[in-house]
Design an enzyme around this catalytic site. Sequence first.
Site: not given
Length: 212
Positions: A118, A137
């Site tokens: 991420k 996310d």
Amino acid sequence: MPRLRAAMGEMAEPAVEKIAEEEQSDPFKVLISTMLSAQTRDPVTLAASTRLFARAETPREMAGLRVATIEKLIYPVSFYRNKTRHLKKTCRLLLARHSGQVPTTMAELLELPGVGRKTANLVLIVALRSQENICVDTHVHRISNRLGWVETQTPAETEEALYQVAARRWWPLLNLYLVTWGQNVCKPVYPVCGRCAISTLCPQIGVVKVGK
Ligand code: SF4
């Protein structure tokens, strides 16, 4: 995506994008603020990043700060003690292996302590202008599944699936749009489907209760 873009209007930008805008997309500051943002609310991330960057703007300056000083500066971000350790180690690695620069490949970014896909994807997209990455996310994972774009169990699976189903031109924008939507409308609990600009396109998969 065009409907989301139109509806986002004056909604606040996510913390990392805001920092990137204010700091001329400085890759180091984008990297550090993204590391701070994990499981932390945006206002807390913004305030902590601002305090930290006021004391240290480069890997050399940050590596020179004492652990207790960094902890105090970034508190109350989640896991501030662990994150302090990761920040210090990351700064040292940037100095030792990358001449104080943020590396530009996924493989090199993933070698930095505390950096997962991420964070690496967001740095590549926001700071290094990559058009080849999707940053997933918790918001992107949740909303992509509610919309039925993907049917996945984890953010990693969602990232892989989105590369298959999302038009390439939207890849770098998916995180910005869906995080903004997730913070304001399609919230984890009680999404506000009644005032959602894309409700007519959404099968609301997995939504049990909606908010007002
Ligand atoms: S209709 Fe509801 S579940 Fe679907 S995107 Fe909008 S807020 Fe989320």
